[in-house]
Design a protein around this motif. Structure first.
Motif, short mmCIF file in Angstrom:
data_model
loop_
_atom_site.label_atom_id
_atom_site.label_comp_id
_atom_site.label_asym_id
_atom_site.label_seq_id
_atom_site.Cartn_x
_atom_site.Cartn_y
_atom_site.Cartn_z
N MET A 112 20.07 23.19 -6.92
CA MET A 112 18.63 23.20 -6.59
C MET A 112 17.96 21.95 -7.17
N TYR A 113 18.32 21.62 -8.41
CA TYR A 113 17.74 20.42 -9.03
C TYR A 113 18.15 19.16 -8.27
N PRO A 173 19.08 33.05 -25.02
CA PRO A 173 18.22 34.23 -25.24
C PRO A 173 16.76 33.84 -25.30
N ASP A 213 4.18 25.68 -10.72
CA ASP A 213 3.95 26.44 -9.47
C ASP A 213 2.83 27.45 -9.70
N LYS A 269 3.18 21.82 -24.43
CA LYS A 269 4.37 22.18 -23.63
C LYS A 269 4.19 21.84 -22.14
N ASP A 284 16.05 18.83 -5.18
CA ASP A 284 14.72 18.35 -5.56
C ASP A 284 14.77 16.85 -5.90
N LYS A 332 17.25 28.97 -20.46
CA LYS A 332 18.54 28.78 -21.14
C LYS A 332 18.60 29.65 -22.38
N LEU A 343 9.00 31.62 -16.45
CA LEU A 343 10.27 30.90 -16.53
C LEU A 343 10.95 30.94 -15.17
N GLY A 344 11.50 29.81 -14.77
CA GLY A 344 12.22 29.76 -13.51
C GLY A 344 13.70 29.54 -13.76
N ILE A 345 14.28 28.67 -12.94
CA ILE A 345 15.72 28.46 -13.03
C ILE A 345 16.11 27.60 -14.23
N GLY A 346 15.12 27.15 -14.99
CA GLY A 346 15.41 26.33 -16.16
C GLY A 346 15.64 27.13 -17.43
N ASP A 385 9.99 32.37 -7.79
CA ASP A 385 11.34 31.82 -7.72
C ASP A 385 12.40 32.78 -8.25
N ARG A 407 13.15 33.09 -26.32
CA ARG A 407 12.45 32.79 -27.57
C ARG A 407 10.99 33.21 -27.42
N ASN A 414 8.28 23.71 -14.82
CA ASN A 414 7.80 23.58 -13.44
C ASN A 414 7.51 24.94 -12.79
N ASN A 415 8.15 25.99 -13.30
CA ASN A 415 7.80 27.31 -12.79
C ASN A 415 6.32 27.59 -13.11
N1 LIG Z 1 13.34 21.38 -9.59
C1 LIG Z 1 13.40 22.01 -8.43
O1 LIG Z 1 14.35 21.94 -7.72
C2 LIG Z 1 12.24 22.76 -8.01
C3 LIG Z 1 11.59 23.54 -8.96
N2 LIG Z 1 10.57 24.28 -8.68
C4 LIG Z 1 10.08 25.21 -9.67
O2 LIG Z 1 10.40 24.80 -10.98
C5 LIG Z 1 11.23 25.74 -11.62
C6 LIG Z 1 12.19 25.06 -12.51
O3 LIG Z 1 11.44 24.31 -13.40
P1 LIG Z 1 12.01 23.73 -14.77
O4 LIG Z 1 13.26 23.03 -14.54
O5 LIG Z 1 10.92 22.98 -15.39
O6 LIG Z 1 12.38 25.02 -15.59
P2 LIG Z 1 11.55 26.35 -15.88
O7 LIG Z 1 12.29 27.45 -15.23
O8 LIG Z 1 10.13 26.24 -15.63
O9 LIG Z 1 11.83 26.55 -17.44
C7 LIG Z 1 11.62 25.51 -18.36
C8 LIG Z 1 10.72 26.01 -19.47
O10 LIG Z 1 11.27 27.20 -19.99
C9 LIG Z 1 11.42 27.10 -21.39
N3 LIG Z 1 12.60 27.86 -21.74
C10 LIG Z 1 13.84 27.72 -21.26
N4 LIG Z 1 14.66 28.64 -21.75
C11 LIG Z 1 13.91 29.39 -22.60
C12 LIG Z 1 14.19 30.51 -23.43
N5 LIG Z 1 15.40 31.04 -23.50
N6 LIG Z 1 13.19 31.02 -24.15
C13 LIG Z 1 11.96 30.50 -24.11
N7 LIG Z 1 11.64 29.44 -23.33
C14 LIG Z 1 12.61 28.90 -22.59
C15 LIG Z 1 11.49 25.64 -21.67
O11 LIG Z 1 11.03 25.43 -22.94
P3 LIG Z 1 11.67 24.33 -23.92
O12 LIG Z 1 13.16 24.59 -23.92
O13 LIG Z 1 11.33 23.03 -23.32
O14 LIG Z 1 11.03 24.60 -25.21
C16 LIG Z 1 10.60 25.05 -20.59
O15 LIG Z 1 9.26 25.07 -21.01
C17 LIG Z 1 11.84 26.53 -10.50
O16 LIG Z 1 12.26 27.80 -10.91
C18 LIG Z 1 10.71 26.55 -9.51
O17 LIG Z 1 9.79 27.56 -9.84
C19 LIG Z 1 9.93 24.21 -7.38
O18 LIG Z 1 8.57 24.02 -7.59
C20 LIG Z 1 10.38 23.07 -6.51
C21 LIG Z 1 11.80 22.75 -6.60
#
Ligand SMILES: NC(=O)C1=CN([C@@H]2O[C@H](COP(=O)(O)OP(=O)(O)OC[C@H]3O[C@@H](n4cnc5c(N)ncnc54)[C@H](OP(=O)(O)O)[C@@H]3O)[C@@H](O)[C@H]2O)[C@@H](O)CC1
Ligand SMILES: [K+]
Length: 501
Positions: A9-10, A131, A61, A86, A13, A129, A124-127, A154, A133, A57-58
């Motif tokens: 997916m990334y 457990p 959205d 953040k 994009d 990672k 939180l979306g597909i990013g 998502d 926090r 990015n979630n």
């Molecule tokens: N790119 C695409 O293809 C497209 C993407 N799109 C959209 O973007 C989304 C993906 O966005 P993304 O990559 O920014 O990740 P995302 O899911 O928002 O999470 C990152 C945040 O989560 C956090 N975090 C992580 N793990 C954690 C934990 N265990 N516990 C707590 N926090 C945790 C992390 O924090 P950090 O690790 O930085 O402290 C960071 O702040 C996708 O699902 C869709 O909705 C669409 O709009 C278009 C196409």
């Protein structure tokens, strides 16, 4: 429709931005707009929305959705659940658009939880990672606790996008609007329930192939397009001559159901080979099927006349055959002597696990149709591992042994030897009954004879089987009383509704 891993997916994009010149903030605007459109269509205007916005990015959205719903006069409370630092990049751009539009952010208080009727989970979306926090661990629990309708953007927050992960905590969504393409976890048993009702929303990314080998979710239109037409001059030879081998003295039913399914799904001529004692009753109930007796020891098949394999277009073996020792030699003979597509199911799969070296040597098309437990036994993995990793475990087995794998389940995953995969999701819990697999085997035998490509044949066969159950339970039957033999009879409606021109 492609089924993607998070990294695919990334990649999609990234290519949209780098190769197609689409700016990230525009893609996010398009995504949020498409998602808001679906939310608007689904919910009446008097709902009170609580939008929870995370730091990636979630959350971005989420900012677009909150703004558009507010623009359109909906009652929306938006809460950014992470500190300001953040929010970066495209998400920050859209946060600024949101605030410049004169819209404010609220604190998340007990009052807000109790006021909302629909919670939009853009945390939180597909990013995601590892457990969860803080604050997401508590937030996910709270979202699940309060009695609002839960709409995840998502993916339910906390849920892994890919297969394999065992431990996680996630929002249990009522509805998930999936961005652009379904992720693997929509199809794995331990995660799929978290999505609730899932809908894929096209956000307008350029149509790119990002899965290699292709991994595809079947749509009904694909079935109609790919289904071979019968020429007006069709005769029994052009529709295929199939051989079914199975049945032990105490298990005559499986072969009868498979044979019936084979002729109902359009085989030109089906021959059923079984222990001689079963033939009189079986033949009585199936006048259209030819029967032949096998060699027999202790009520099970112990040998088969290999001349019977000549002139056949496909062979299916193993159903109701029993697990006694003599069956293994029969399966070995079939693996070596069958020069046309060979499908192995049920007890045949039990024997196959001792014949994997012979399987590897076989050059002609081979199909195995295990359910999860049989797949576990074939591969030496636990059933839990197979459930959590159905895509990769099927793919490895298909490649290692050069076979087609039909891993049966609520979402059946069909894998070709080159790793291409099709997910077929038709069907319902009414199919979870002894005999369903036998009916599927009969249908697949016919499909293998009539389609040019085995992958297409298997996908279409699974569709016929599942759709028959769906149509029947939408009418006279229910998921409680549906029988495998009903599914055979239901094939007529599937052909009439989906295949006939
Ligand atoms: N790119 C695409 O293809 C497209 C993407 N799109 C959209 O973007 C989304 C993906 O966005 P993304 O990559 O920014 O990740 P995302 O899911 O928002 O999470 C990152 C945040 O989560 C956090 N975090 C992580 N793990 C954690 C934990 N265990 N516990 C707590 N926090 C945790 C992390 O924090 P950090 O690790 O930085 O402290 C960071 O702040 C996708 O699902 C869709 O909705 C669409 O709009 C278009 C196409
Ligand atoms: K989410």
């Amino acid at each position: 429709m492609q089924i993607v891993r998070a990294e695919e997916m990334y990649e999609w994009d990234r290519r949209a931005m780098d190769e197609y010149g689409r700016e990230g903030y525009i893609l996010m605007e398009n995504a949020g707009r498409a998602l808001a459109g679906r939310i608007r269509e689904k919910f009446p205007k008097d709902e009170k929305f609580l939008v929870l916005i995370g730091g990636g990015n979630n959350g971005g959205d989420g900012y677009v959705i909150a703004r558009i719903l507010k623009d359109q006069g909906f009652d929306v409370t938006a809460v950014q659940v992470v500190p300001d630092e953040k929010i970066e990049g495209d998400a920050l751009y859209h946060k600024n658009v949101y605030t410049k539009s004169g819209y404010d952010l609220a604190e998340l208080t007990e009052q807000e939880w109790n006021r909302g009727t629909v919670v939009i989970d853009a945390m939180l979306g597909i990013g995601v990672k590892g457990p969860l926090r803080p604050p997401f661990d508590d937030l996910v629990r709270d979202v699940n606790l309060y009695g609002m309708h839960r709409v995840s953007i998502d993916i339910p927050s906390g849920l892994p996008a890919d297969e394999g992960e065992e431990e996680f905590e996630a929002v249990k969504a009522d509805t998930t609007f999936i961005v652009q393409a379904p992720k693997l976890s929509l199809f794995t048993e331990h995660t799929s329930g978290y999505y609730g009702e899932a809908e894929v929303v096209d956000i307008g990314l350029p149509p790119l192939s990002v899965t290699d080998p292709a991994r595809e979710w079947r749509a009904e239109e694909d079935v109609k397009e790919g289904y071979p037409r019968l020429p007006a001059s069709a005769h029994k030879g052009s529709r295929g001559k199939g051989l079914l081998i199975g049945g032990a003295q105490m298990m005559p039913g499986a072969l009868v159901m498979a044979a019936k399914a084979s002729i109902r799904s359009g085989a030109g001529l089906t021959t059923a080979a079984t222990v001689p004692g079963n033939i009189p009753s079986a033949a009585g109930s199936l006048p259209e099927v030819m029967f032949m007796g096998t060699e027999e020891v202790d009520g099970v098949i112990s040998g088969i006349d290999t001349d019977s394999l000549t002139g056949k277009d496909a062979v299916a073996a193993g159903i109701g055959m029993g697990r006694k020792e003599p069956g293994r030699a029969v399966m070995e003979t079939l693996l070596k002597e069958t020069k046309v597509p060979l499908l192995i199911d049920a007890d045949g799969l039990y024997h196959l696990r001792f014949l994997l070296d012979v399987l590897k040597e076989r050059e002609e098309v081979t199909v195995v149709t295990p359910h999860v437990k049989e797949m576990a036994d074939l591969t030496g993995e636990s059933t839990g591992e197979v459930k959590r990793n159905p895509f990769s475990i099927s793919s490895k087995f298909a490649r290692d042994y050069g076979v087609y794998v039909v891993l049966k389940g609520p979402h059946t995953i069909i894998t070709a030897p080159d790793g291409r995969q099709i997910v077929e999701s038709s069907g319902n819990e009414g199919l979870a009954k002894g005999g369903s697999g036998d009916v599927l085997t009969g249908i697949l035998l016919t499909m293998l004879m009539q389609h040019e490509h085995p992958l297409e044949a298997l996908a279409n066969g699974c569709f016929l089987h599942g759709k028959s159950a769906e149509l029947l339970t939408a009418g006279e039957r229910t998921v409680y009383d549906l029988l495998p033999t009903d599914v055979v009879e239901g094939l007529s409606s599937v052909f009439r509704t989906y295949i006939k021109e």
